[in-house]
Design an enzyme around this catalytic site. Structure first.
Site, PDB file in Angstrom:
ATOM      1  N   ASP A 182       0.802  -1.230   0.052  1.00 23.62           N
ATOM      2  CA  ASP A 182       0.018   0.088   0.076  1.00 23.62           C
ATOM      3  C   ASP A 182       1.012   1.239  -0.157  1.00 23.62           C
ATOM      4  O   ASP A 182       1.868   1.476   0.666  1.00 23.62           O
ATOM      5  CB  ASP A 182      -0.811   0.022   1.241  1.00 23.62           C
ATOM      6  CG  ASP A 182      -2.233   0.804   0.984  1.00 23.62           C
ATOM      7  OD1 ASP A 182      -2.205   1.452   0.164  1.00 23.62           O
ATOM      8  OD2 ASP A 182      -2.714   1.140   2.145  1.00 23.62           O
TER       9      ASP A 182
ATOM     10  N   GLY B  97      -0.045   5.226  -4.335  1.00 23.13           N
ATOM     11  CA  GLY B  97      -0.605   6.643  -4.901  1.00 23.13           C
ATOM     12  C   GLY B  97       0.034   7.955  -4.032  1.00 23.13           C
ATOM     13  O   GLY B  97       0.275   8.998  -4.640  1.00 23.13           O
ATOM     14  N   ARG B  98       0.144   7.734  -2.825  1.00 25.22           N
ATOM     15  CA  ARG B  98       0.710   8.734  -1.939  1.00 25.22           C
ATOM     16  C   ARG B  98       2.111   8.961  -2.518  1.00 25.22           C
ATOM     17  O   ARG B  98       2.645  10.288  -2.418  1.00 25.22           O
ATOM     18  CB  ARG B  98       0.555   8.392  -0.367  1.00 25.22           C
ATOM     19  CG  ARG B  98      -0.597   8.830   0.162  1.00 25.22           C
ATOM     20  CD  ARG B  98      -1.019   7.873   1.348  1.00 25.22           C
ATOM     21  NE  ARG B  98      -1.273   6.713   1.318  1.00 25.22           N
ATOM     22  CZ  ARG B  98      -1.542   5.735   2.185  1.00 25.22           C
ATOM     23  NH1 ARG B  98      -1.309   6.195   3.535  1.00 25.22           N
ATOM     24  NH2 ARG B  98      -1.825   4.751   2.085  1.00 25.22           N
TER      25      ARG B  98
ATOM     26  N   ARG C 259      -0.970   8.857 -10.682  1.00 20.45           N
ATOM     27  CA  ARG C 259      -0.867   7.610  -9.651  1.00 20.45           C
ATOM     28  C   ARG C 259      -0.162   6.270 -10.278  1.00 20.45           C
ATOM     29  O   ARG C 259       0.287   5.493  -9.610  1.00 20.45           O
ATOM     30  CB  ARG C 259      -2.170   7.259  -9.309  1.00 20.45           C
ATOM     31  CG  ARG C 259      -3.041   8.349  -8.500  1.00 20.45           C
ATOM     32  CD  ARG C 259      -4.408   7.902  -8.015  1.00 20.45           C
ATOM     33  NE  ARG C 259      -4.073   6.815  -7.216  1.00 20.45           N
ATOM     34  CZ  ARG C 259      -4.232   6.585  -5.988  1.00 20.45           C
ATOM     35  NH1 ARG C 259      -3.999   7.803  -5.107  1.00 20.45           N
ATOM     36  NH2 ARG C 259      -4.308   5.767  -5.258  1.00 20.45           N
TER      37      ARG C 259
ATOM     38  N   GLU D 233     -12.447  -4.542  -4.096  1.00 24.17           N
ATOM     39  CA  GLU D 233     -12.953  -3.145  -3.948  1.00 24.17           C
ATOM     40  C   GLU D 233     -12.206  -2.054  -4.810  1.00 24.17           C
ATOM     41  O   GLU D 233     -12.595  -0.964  -4.958  1.00 24.17           O
ATOM     42  CB  GLU D 233     -12.758  -2.743  -2.304  1.00 24.17           C
ATOM     43  CG  GLU D 233     -13.588  -3.412  -1.553  1.00 24.17           C
ATOM     44  CD  GLU D 233     -13.436  -4.817  -1.194  1.00 24.17           C
ATOM     45  OE1 GLU D 233     -12.388  -5.369  -1.186  1.00 24.17           O
ATOM     46  OE2 GLU D 233     -14.342  -5.525  -0.940  1.00 24.17           O
ATOM     47  N   ASN D 234     -11.084  -2.604  -5.137  1.00 24.86           N
ATOM     48  CA  ASN D 234     -10.222  -1.656  -6.066  1.00 24.86           C
ATOM     49  C   ASN D 234     -10.782  -1.333  -7.488  1.00 24.86           C
ATOM     50  O   ASN D 234     -10.465  -0.267  -8.028  1.00 24.86           O
ATOM     51  CB  ASN D 234      -8.738  -1.825  -6.261  1.00 24.86           C
ATOM     52  CG  ASN D 234      -7.728  -1.817  -5.090  1.00 24.86           C
ATOM     53  OD1 ASN D 234      -6.940  -2.612  -4.806  1.00 24.86           O
ATOM     54  ND2 ASN D 234      -8.030  -0.781  -4.383  1.00 24.86           N
TER      55      ASN D 234
ATOM     56  N   ARG E 194       2.180  -4.801   6.030  1.00 22.20           N
ATOM     57  CA  ARG E 194       1.509  -3.766   5.500  1.00 22.20           C
ATOM     58  C   ARG E 194       2.170  -2.484   5.443  1.00 22.20           C
ATOM     59  O   ARG E 194       2.776  -1.844   6.677  1.00 22.20           O
ATOM     60  CB  ARG E 194       0.003  -3.398   5.888  1.00 22.20           C
ATOM     61  CG  ARG E 194      -0.718  -2.443   5.020  1.00 22.20           C
ATOM     62  CD  ARG E 194      -2.210  -2.431   5.290  1.00 22.20           C
ATOM     63  NE  ARG E 194      -2.871  -1.611   4.536  1.00 22.20           N
ATOM     64  CZ  ARG E 194      -3.806  -1.667   4.076  1.00 22.20           C
ATOM     65  NH1 ARG E 194      -5.089  -2.520   4.827  1.00 22.20           N
ATOM     66  NH2 ARG E 194      -4.504  -0.880   3.144  1.00 22.20           N
TER      67      ARG E 194
ATOM     68  N   ARG F 283      -4.857  -1.969   8.901  1.00 27.31           N
ATOM     69  CA  ARG F 283      -5.978  -2.882   8.692  1.00 27.31           C
ATOM     70  C   ARG F 283      -5.603  -4.070   7.720  1.00 27.31           C
ATOM     71  O   ARG F 283      -4.951  -3.683   6.812  1.00 27.31           O
ATOM     72  CB  ARG F 283      -7.292  -1.847   8.184  1.00 27.31           C
ATOM     73  CG  ARG F 283      -7.052  -1.117   6.983  1.00 27.31           C
ATOM     74  CD  ARG F 283      -8.261  -0.282   6.526  1.00 27.31           C
ATOM     75  NE  ARG F 283      -7.918   0.812   5.536  1.00 27.31           N
ATOM     76  CZ  ARG F 283      -7.647   1.951   5.727  1.00 27.31           C
ATOM     77  NH1 ARG F 283      -7.628   2.412   7.009  1.00 27.31           N
ATOM     78  NH2 ARG F 283      -7.337   2.746   4.841  1.00 27.31           N
ATOM     79  N   LEU F 284      -6.702  -4.947   7.604  1.00 28.28           N
ATOM     80  CA  LEU F 284      -6.442  -5.957   6.521  1.00 28.28           C
ATOM     81  C   LEU F 284      -7.135  -5.794   5.152  1.00 28.28           C
ATOM     82  O   LEU F 284      -6.615  -6.327   4.116  1.00 28.28           O
ATOM     83  CB  LEU F 284      -7.119  -7.231   7.133  1.00 28.28           C
ATOM     84  CG  LEU F 284      -6.348  -8.234   7.782  1.00 28.28           C
ATOM     85  CD1 LEU F 284      -6.935  -9.355   8.428  1.00 28.28           C
ATOM     86  CD2 LEU F 284      -4.937  -8.861   7.051  1.00 28.28           C
TER      87      LEU F 284
ATOM     88  N   GLU G  30       1.561 -13.272  12.386  1.00 33.69           N
ATOM     89  CA  GLU G  30       2.284 -12.283  12.969  1.00 33.69           C
ATOM     90  C   GLU G  30       1.901 -10.876  11.966  1.00 33.69           C
ATOM     91  O   GLU G  30       2.046 -11.259  10.745  1.00 33.69           O
ATOM     92  CB  GLU G  30       3.507 -12.449  13.368  1.00 33.69           C
ATOM     93  CG  GLU G  30       3.720 -13.642  14.389  1.00 33.69           C
ATOM     94  CD  GLU G  30       3.198 -13.427  15.703  1.00 33.69           C
ATOM     95  OE1 GLU G  30       2.967 -12.362  16.157  1.00 33.69           O
ATOM     96  OE2 GLU G  30       2.785 -14.439  16.487  1.00 33.69           O
TER      97      GLU G  30
HETATM   98  C1  IPE Z   1      -5.503  -2.846  -0.006  1.00 37.78           C
HETATM   99  O1  IPE Z   1      -5.078  -1.397  -0.014  1.00 37.78           O
HETATM  100  C2  IPE Z   1      -5.517  -3.387  -1.281  1.00 37.78           C
HETATM  101  C3  IPE Z   1      -4.237  -3.578  -2.208  1.00 37.78           C
HETATM  102  C4  IPE Z   1      -3.148  -3.016  -1.582  1.00 37.78           C
HETATM  103  C5  IPE Z   1      -4.082  -3.940  -3.459  1.00 37.78           C
HETATM  104  P1  IPE Z   1      -6.190  -0.149  -0.418  1.00 37.78           P
HETATM  105  O2  IPE Z   1      -5.519   0.895  -0.557  1.00 37.78           O
HETATM  106  O3  IPE Z   1      -7.095  -0.481  -1.444  1.00 37.78           O
HETATM  107  O4  IPE Z   1      -6.961  -0.408   0.869  1.00 37.78           O
HETATM  108  P2  IPE Z   1      -7.791   0.830   1.681  1.00 37.78           P
HETATM  109  O5  IPE Z   1      -8.981   1.191   0.978  1.00 37.78           O
HETATM  110  O6  IPE Z   1      -7.012   1.775   2.235  1.00 37.78           O
HETATM  111  O7  IPE Z   1      -8.430   0.046   2.991  1.00 37.78           O
HETATM  112  C1  IPE Z   2      -1.673   0.260  -3.359  1.00 37.16           C
HETATM  113  O1  IPE Z   2      -1.307   1.622  -3.377  1.00 37.16           O
HETATM  114  C2  IPE Z   2      -1.786  -0.376  -4.576  1.00 37.16           C
HETATM  115  C3  IPE Z   2      -3.288  -0.639  -5.110  1.00 37.16           C
HETATM  116  C4  IPE Z   2      -4.132  -0.714  -4.080  1.00 37.16           C
HETATM  117  C5  IPE Z   2      -3.364  -1.131  -6.499  1.00 37.16           C
HETATM  118  P1  IPE Z   2      -2.727   2.603  -3.491  1.00 37.16           P
HETATM  119  O2  IPE Z   2      -3.002   3.050  -4.669  1.00 37.16           O
HETATM  120  O3  IPE Z   2      -3.583   2.149  -2.627  1.00 37.16           O
HETATM  121  O4  IPE Z   2      -1.915   3.787  -2.759  1.00 37.16           O
HETATM  122  P2  IPE Z   2      -2.542   4.955  -1.622  1.00 37.16           P
HETATM  123  O5  IPE Z   2      -3.067   4.201  -0.569  1.00 37.16           O
HETATM  124  O6  IPE Z   2      -3.345   5.765  -2.436  1.00 37.16           O
HETATM  125  O7  IPE Z   2      -1.319   5.821  -1.193  1.00 37.16           O
HETATM  126 MG    MG Z   3      -3.992   2.407  -0.540  1.00 36.64          MG
END
Ligand code: IPE
Ligand code: IPE
Ligand code: MG
Length: 233
Positions: free
Chosen positions: A12, A15-16, A25, A59-60, A178, A184-185, A197
């Site tokens: 994760d 994007g940031r 992104r 959810e993505n 993570r 969170r999961l 763990e």
């Molecule tokens: C979880 O990350 C899914 C992946 C890393 C592929 P998200 O960025 O989608 O999760 P939330 O929305 O912050 O919970």
């Molecule tokens: C995780 O990075 C990758 C995917 C969910 C595909 P994010 O795209 O969720 O990055 P943030 O959370 O927006 O920074």
């Molecule tokens: Mg994310």
């Protein structure tokens, strides 16, 4: 120090990472793919046997069309560019999740790479259009189907159910990591995480490297995994 046999990573923060650099992104996701290569090499060098990575959740699909199609294209490219390297490094490639949601072309590319790498010694599991609840519901559906055709009414065991999950044959993760500071999961490996763990780091996934990896292994080494048994100290 015995390393975890199976590490699962919620990659994760792409994007940031991009936002902080005023980049699109997708540039973050591209850098994330490089971080995945680093993580895989670190795992292999440390004697880890299985690496599961969360690449795209059920959810993505809610993200913009441009981001979703960019991610899918990136996956296709990753498979095309990395296939030979995975074979050369004896990596077994496997996908879990709703693969039927992916384009027919991507499904073919995945199936071909799974077949080509089937005898690899190190397993890379990529969770794609994956949701833990969805996986459990699909397994329940398979169970109902099997029981209806066999007429069997014996009690369902965890072993029987586990073998109907996408992760059949893969041991549960010992360590779930993570990145990006979220605690969170997000629907990842709900069944399989029963005794995992956890290690959380603020590092954004594209910046994840040896330092974070070593910190995760060091934290894991200090944990006493009781699995419900009594305290030993
Ligand atoms: C979880 O990350 C899914 C992946 C890393 C592929 P998200 O960025 O989608 O999760 P939330 O929305 O912050 O919970
Ligand atoms: C995780 O990075 C990758 C995917 C969910 C595909 P994010 O795209 O969720 O990055 P943030 O959370 O927006 O920074
Ligand atoms: Mg994310």
């Amino acid at each position: 120090m015995t390393p975890p046999r199976h590490i699962a990573i919620i990659m994760d923060g792409n994007g940031r990472w991009a936002q902080a650099r005023h980049l699109p992104r997708l540039a973050g996701h591209r850098a994330g793919a490089e971080a995945l290569d680093r993580a895989m090499h670190l795992c292999r060098d440390a004697g880890v046997e299985f690496l599961t990575v969360y690449a795209f959740s059920t959810e993505n699909w809610r993200r913009s069309k441009a981001e979703v199609s960019g991610l899918m294209a990136l996956l296709s490219t990753y498979i095309a560019n990395k296939a030979d390297e995975l074979v050369a490094n004896s990596v077994r490639f496997r996908v879990i999740g709703r693969r039927g949601d992916l384009s027919a072309r991507l499904q073919r590319e995945i199936a071909a790479l799974e077949e080509r790498t089937r005898d690899g010694a190190f397993t890379l599991v990529v969770a794609l259009s994956y949701g833990g609840r969805d996986e459990i519901v699909r397994a329940a559906g398979r169970l109902v189907q099997a029981r209806m055709s066999s007429g069997d009414s014996a009690a369902v065991t965890e072993e029987e159910f586990g073998a109907l999950l996408d992760t059949a044959g893969i041991p549960d993760p010992d360590l779930i990591v993570r990145s990006s500071g979220e605690l969170r999961l997000s629907n990842f490996l709900l069944w399989q995480a029963a005794y995992a763990e956890f290690f959380f780091t603020q590092t954004l996934w594209p910046d994840f490297g040896k330092e974070d990896f070593d910190a995760a292994l060091a934290a894991f080494a200090k944990r006493e995994r009781r699995m419900g048994g009594r305290i030993k100290r």
